[in-house]
Design a protein around this motif. Structure first.
Motif: not given
Length: 468
Positions: A233-234, A282-284, A302-307
């Motif tokens: 995402p951004t 999916v949001v950060p 545990r997954l980390w989603v970063e913009a």
């Protein structure tokens, strides 16, 4: 005449060098010898192993191929440097090369080399399989595809895997070594060789896209291994991302659960084995992924989603503690930072911009800048110079009686601290246990000269201290 003789000698020397290259290549392929920094050629001097094309993968070269002019008919091979660790045969593997009934088409070769990394399982990343640290490149020569049997001797791998004993051959068909979602094939092991315990992969065909080469490695896991990719995402402008989730192995149905730890949103679905599902919006932030197959094997990550435009954290991947200097890290980032979170081994240890490091271990720093989160994981180790006890007293002299003793040990051990005055009296005593790095604050009320004794095992350091 002189010019004619010179040209004749040069032509002879060139012919000899060409013959030398052919002979060296013949012997290298036949006996699994690695030619350092040299190309491997066939009878026509065509490169069947190109060091530039395979840049970074020129260690432990081995291969199969047929060239009648060179009297070469190598149907199976292993590197003489690591005999038996990785073995590749056309169609099958037998005890001796001449016993292999495979027929390799004339002028066809498969040569492979590795990047020289350890024969060890790398730390597993969340949402991914645990793969070997080592990577290989394999180059194909000839217009026909060769069917191969690959054998990996896991008994010589330097460490045990995190989970399970099932193995996969992981092939990046793009040849870039990036192992992207659309370019990666997973081939499950077809058996174990009873006599050696080696893992077998039968029916492996290389370079199916005709690009000339593949990059591959090996993975290990339970009854399945996860595969996860993110279209990120951004933050500005605010757009959501897509998480692509699937598994290799398992089945016949897979139960999946994805929970956003920020707002608690849960998504659940069931999919056939191997199916990749695109999870949109999916949001950060942090997510918990739970995957279970019908065998009862469960994997939780545990997954980390970063913009893509998340703030940059100026933290390194690793730090080393020194007895001579304190280590203070700064998580400062441009913009309006709303939150700092420092964790050590998943336990919260700080919520300010700076953190004084007082222990070794696995750290993680999370910040939220202008509503956009970013995270950085790093390790902190202690390695004293010369591998012996190292210690320092800071500050020295001290104006208010407060000082810190920093001690670095070569391994985890106990430390015994003594502060002794000029009369030989013990004015302070402390025992420290269970670490390889200690940072201890001590207060002495009376001014004067003291000796700080630091003992660990058979080693001892004595440091003069002045209290003003």
């Amino acid at each position: 005449m002189k010019g004619g003789l010179l040209n004749l000698c040069s032509s002879t020397e060139l012919s000899e060098r060409m013959n030398d290259r052919r002979l060296e290549s013949y012997l290298a392929i036949k006996y699994g010898i690695t030619l350092s920094g040299q190309n491997y050629v066939n009878a026509n001097l065509t490169k069947v192993w190109d060091t530039r094309l395979n840049n970074g993968y020129n260690a432990n070269v081995l291969g199969v191929g047929r060239d009648t002019t060179m009297t070469l008919d190598q149907r199976q091979s292993t590197s003489s440097n690591e005999a038996g660790f990785l073995t590749i045969g056309v169609d099958t593997l037998t005890r001796w090369n001449h016993q292999n009934p495979a027929v390799i088409p004339e002028g066809h070769f498969l040569l492979t080399g590795d990047d020289g990394q350890a024969r060890a399982w790398a730390d597993r990343e969340p949402g991914q399989a645990q793969t070997m640290e080592r990577r290989w490149s394999i180059q194909r020569t000839g217009n026909q595809l060769l069917n191969t049997l690959v054998r990996l001797d896991t008994s010589t791998v330097l460490n045990d895997p995190e989970i399970g004993t099932n193995h996969w051959l992981v092939i990046d068909r793009s040849g870039t070594g990036e192992f992207g979602m659309t370019s990666t094939d997973y081939i499950a092991s077809t058996g174990v060789e009873l006599s050696t315990g080696s893992v077998l992969f039968d029916g492996v065909v290389w370079d199916v896209d005709g690009s000339g080469r593949d990059v591959f490695t090996f993975a290990v896991g339970g009854s399945f291994i996860p595969t996860a990719w993110i279209d990120p995402p951004t933050c500005d402008p605010a757009t959501t991302g897509t998480l692509h989730l699937g598994v290799q192995g398992g089945g016949p149905s897979i139960r999946n659960r994805l929970q956003c730890m920020g707002d608690g949103t849960v998504r659940e679905w069931t999919s056939p084995s191997g199916e990749v599902r695109a999870i949109e919006d999916v949001v950060p932030g942090e997510y918990e992924l739970r995957i279970e197959d019908q065998s009862g094997y469960i994997l939780t990550d545990r997954l980390w989603v970063e913009a893509t435009d998340a703030p940059s954290l100026s933290l390194r991947d690793s730090y080393e503690l020194s007895a001579q200097y304190p280590l203070t890290l700064d998580a400062g980032a441009p913009g309006s930072v709303m939150e700092y979170r420092w964790e050590l081994d998943e336990q919260l240890i700080g919520d300010e911009r700076q953190l004084l490091i007082e222990e070794t271990g696995n750290y993680q720093c999370t910040i939220v800048s202008d509503g956009c989160p970013a995270r950085k994981a790093f390790t902190v180790t202690a390695k004293p110079a010369q591998g012996v006890l190292d210690a320092a007293v800071l500050p020295n002299p001290t104006s208010d009686g407060w000082f810190t003793v920093q001690t670095v040990l070569p391994t985890v051990g106990d430390v015994h601290l003594l502060v002794i005055d000029v009369m030989g009296r013990v004015v302070h005593r402390r025992e420290l246990h269970g670490s390889d790095y200690y940072r201890t604050g001590i207060h002495i009320q009376a001014s004067g000269q003291y000796t700080v004794i630091i003992r660990s095992g058979d080693e001892q350091r004595a440091i003069k201290l002045v209290v003003l």
